[in-house]
Structures are given as structure tokens and as C-alpha cells.
Design an enzyme around this catalytic site. Structure first.
Site, PDB file in Angstrom:
ATOM      1  N   GLY A   8       0.853  -1.198   0.000  1.00 10.37           N
ATOM      2  CA  GLY A   8       0.000   0.000   0.000  1.00 10.37           C
ATOM      3  C   GLY A   8       0.884   1.242   0.000  1.00 10.37           C
ATOM      4  N   GLY A  11      -0.195   4.929  -1.148  1.00 16.55           N
ATOM      5  CA  GLY A  11      -1.281   5.603  -0.444  1.00 16.55           C
ATOM      6  C   GLY A  11      -0.792   6.759   0.412  1.00 16.55           C
ATOM      7  N   ASP A  34       2.328  -1.795  -4.476  1.00 17.84           N
ATOM      8  CA  ASP A  34       0.932  -1.337  -4.480  1.00 17.84           C
ATOM      9  C   ASP A  34       0.232  -1.974  -5.666  1.00 17.84           C
ATOM     10  OD1 ASP A  34      -1.499   0.281  -4.179  1.00 17.84           O
ATOM     11  OD2 ASP A  34      -0.253   1.539  -2.890  1.00 17.84           O
ATOM     12  N   TYR A 138     -15.599  -0.520   8.043  1.00 15.97           N
ATOM     13  CA  TYR A 138     -14.170  -0.246   8.276  1.00 15.97           C
ATOM     14  C   TYR A 138     -13.823  -0.425   9.759  1.00 15.97           C
ATOM     15  CZ  TYR A 138     -10.024   2.887   8.607  1.00 15.97           C
ATOM     16  OH  TYR A 138      -8.785   3.447   8.850  1.00 15.97           O
ATOM     17  N   LYS A 142     -11.429  -3.179  11.540  1.00 14.84           N
ATOM     18  CA  LYS A 142     -10.237  -2.797  12.312  1.00 14.84           C
ATOM     19  C   LYS A 142     -10.291  -3.402  13.718  1.00 14.84           C
ATOM     20  CE  LYS A 142      -7.752  -0.477   9.413  1.00 14.84           C
ATOM     21  NZ  LYS A 142      -6.484  -1.063   8.949  1.00 14.84           N
TER      22      LYS A 142
HETATM   23  C1  AKB Z   1     -11.117   7.694   7.892  1.00 15.46           C
HETATM   24  O1  AKB Z   1     -11.591   8.835   7.985  1.00 15.46           O
HETATM   25  O2  AKB Z   1     -11.762   6.697   7.544  1.00 15.46           O
HETATM   26  C2  AKB Z   1      -9.664   7.496   8.280  1.00 15.46           C
HETATM   27  C3  AKB Z   1      -9.529   7.044   9.687  1.00 15.46           C
HETATM   28  C4  AKB Z   1      -9.851   7.963  10.787  1.00 15.46           C
HETATM   29  O3  AKB Z   1      -9.145   5.938   9.921  1.00 15.46           O
HETATM   30  N1  AKB Z   1      -8.929   8.698   8.076  1.00 15.46           N
END
Ligand code: AKB
Length: 306
Positions: A8, A11, A34, A138, A142
Site C-alpha cells: 500500500g 497511499g 501497491d 471499516y 479494524k
Molecule cells: C477515515 O476517515 O476513515 C480514516 C480514519 C480515521 O481511519 N482517516
């Protein structure tokens, strides 16, 4: 046989991390990769990080001992394709974890995020340990990823190190698909003399950090003695926190004609689910983390470089 692989690398974090690692260790010691290599400097590889065989081949061919795995679909983009975000974020993590479990690599850096927090977390000074019920794909990936990191450390001795990054501000590479991206876009509007339309409301406070600090933190954590790393999920990491209105006022000192209006969209819901600020006392105690850039310094540097 002690090279570093950054996955990555084109990025937002990768661009600056590769530059800093190469300055410290020598260009040939840091392999960039990448999905597209057009913005990468050699040595570099075009790499689909979801393909375990391709990742394995590069690790073996180059004699890689540590990997910074930065691949992720961020919060806002991930809400458009939640299943795809989960698949990408988890698959690319497991490929690296499994290579480490087999002893093919020795150390891993994997960024987590403030997205692991949710509406039930403390809004002010969200602690390292506390309620975490993320509402985005997301954030869920995580949080699950953090627990898998800890699992691989506890059960297989995998040396994995991780940071819960706040929103990252940088000028070299634009971020893509994040909720905190407004705080970079505003600088580009200011430079072009255009009114900035913020997709977050004026009072939306979020934790943020300048990229120079973020890169330094990753390298510091990776270079710390293993005994100093007490947390194998992911460390809270903080620097500054501000609202769009506060950032606007600071930038206006350099661009007095800058205008702002507010038109919150779906990203407002994501931002509202995240804390205003986080408590990073564990990172400060365990491995000596200290941020350098406050809001004023950050804005000055951005204005000079954007
Ligand atoms: C997002 O806004 O998704 C990222 C983060 C805070 O992980 N910048």
C-alpha cells in the site's frame, strides 16, 4: 535478508513512510508495493495484496523480514461497499499474519484507527480499554483485525505492532474515502481560491494528526524493544483535535479571503459515532510516544506545501 516491505506504498501513509524508511535504511532496503506502481520509485512491485502467492513470492525473493501492511478501504468508501471493505481489510491482514506465523517474516506493522470506537465509547478522551461498538464496516474490520493480531501474538508469537490512527493530515498524497478527508480538502480549496463546502458540520470535533508525526510513530513503535510493547491489539495515539470551524479560522490567517459553507452528508453520521478526542497515555508510557505538531504548526506547514 533483512529488508522491509511496504504494502500500500502509494497511499497517503505509504508515500511518506517509504521516503522516511529509505532515508534511514537505504533505498535498496525498502521495497515498495501497491496495486499500481505508477507513483512508486524502485525497488517496487505491482502487487495485489489479496493474492497470498504473490505476496509470498516477493517476501521470499527479496528477503523481507518486516512488513508494513497499509492496505485498507477507509470508512466512507467502505460504507458504500461494506462487504468489500471487510473482505479487503481482513484478507490482506491474514495473508501477512500467516506469513509471520510460518516464520517467513519477523515483524509486522498494521494500522488500526479511531474507527474502532462507536457511539457507546467515551466521547472525550476515549480510553485504551472501554466500550467499543463501531458502526462502520471499516471500524468493525479494524476492531476484529486488532483482536486477530493479539490472537496471533498470544498463540503463535507473531510480533505485530499497531496504532489506532486519528485522521491524518498530509500534503504529498491525497487520502481516499475517509471521513476525516475534509481537513485536507480545505487546504486545496484555499490554495485555489475556492469556497470550501465542508461535508461535516462546523462543530464536529475529531482527533487528528500531522503525517510527519504519524510516520515517526510507526517507525518508533517498530524499533521499540519487544518488552516495551504491552498492547498487542493496537495503541490509542493522539496529537490534536479540532472542528471544521476551528481549522477554517486557523487557515484564514493565511488566506483571509477563504469562505466556508457547511453541507453535511452521510459522513456526518460516521464522524458523530467517533470520539472527539482519545487518551493515548499507554503509548506515551510504554514506548515514549510524543507528538510534535499542534494545530498552528500543522496548518503553517500545510499552507507552505500544498
Ligand atoms: C477515515 O476517515 O476513515 C480514516 C480514519 C480515521 O481511519 N482517516
Amino acid at each position: 535478508m533483512n529488508k522491509t516491505l511496504v504494502i500500500g506504498a502509494a497511499g497517503q501513509i505509504g508515500t511518506e513512510l517509504v521516503e522516511e524508511l529509505r532515508a534511514r535504511r537505504g533505498v535498496d532496503q525498502v521495497i515498495a508495493s501497491d496495486i499500481q506502481i505508477k507513483n512508486l520509485l524502485t525497488p517496487c512491485y505491482e502487487l495485489d495484496a489479496t493474492d497470498p502467492d504473490k505476496v509470498r513470492k516477493i517476501v521470499q525473493k527479496e528477503g523481507i523480514s518486516e512488513v508494513y501492511n497499509l492496505v485498507a478501504m477507509l470508512s466512507a468508501k467502505g460504507e458504500k461497499e461494506p462487504q468489500k471493505a471487510w473482505d479487503l481489510n481482513m484478507k490482506t491482514l491474514f495473508i501477512i499474519l500467516d506469513l509471520a506465523r510460518e516464520g517467513k517474516i519477523k515483524k509486522i506493522f498494521w494500522p488500526s484507527s479511531i474507527a474502532v470506537f462507536g457511539p457507546s465509547s467515551n466521547s472525550v478522551g476515549a480510553p485504551q480499554y472501554g466500550s467499543m461498538e463501531p458502526t462502520t464496516s471499516y471500524g468493525i474490520s479494524k476492531l476484529a483485525g486488532e483482536l486477530w493480531c493479539q490472537y496471533y501474538f498470544q498463540n503463535y508469537g507473531v510480533d505485530i505492532r499497531s496504532i489506532r490512527y486519528p485522521g491524518l493530515i498530509s500534503w504529498r498524497t491525497m487520502p481516499g474515502g475517509g471521513t476525516t478527508d475534509y481537513a485536507i480538502e480545505i487546504f486545496h480549496s484555499a490554495r485555489r481560491g475556492k469556497e470550501f463546502i465542508s461535508f461535516l458540520g462546523p462543530e464536529t470535533r475529531l482527533p487528528m494528526m500531522y503525517m510527519e508525526d504519524a510516520v515517526r510513530a510507526a517507525i518508533q513503535l517498530m524499533e521499540a524493544d519487544s518488552e516495551m510493547i504491552k498492547i498487542r491489539t493496537s495503541y490509542n495515539l493522539a496529537a490534536v483535535d479540532f472542528t471544521p470551524a476551528e481549522l477554517f479560522e486557523e487557515i484564514r490567517k493565511f488566506y483571509p479571503g477563504l469562505k466556508i459553507s457547511y453541507d453535511p452528508d452521510l459522513r456526518q453520521n460516521i464522524a458523530d459515532s467517533w470520539p472527539d478526542s482519545i487518551n493515548d497515555s499507554h503509548a506515551r508510557q510504554d514506548w515514549g510516544w510524543n507528538h510534535q505538531f499542534d494545530l498552528k504548526m500543522m496548518v503553517k506547514d500545510m499552507v507552505n506545501n500544498v
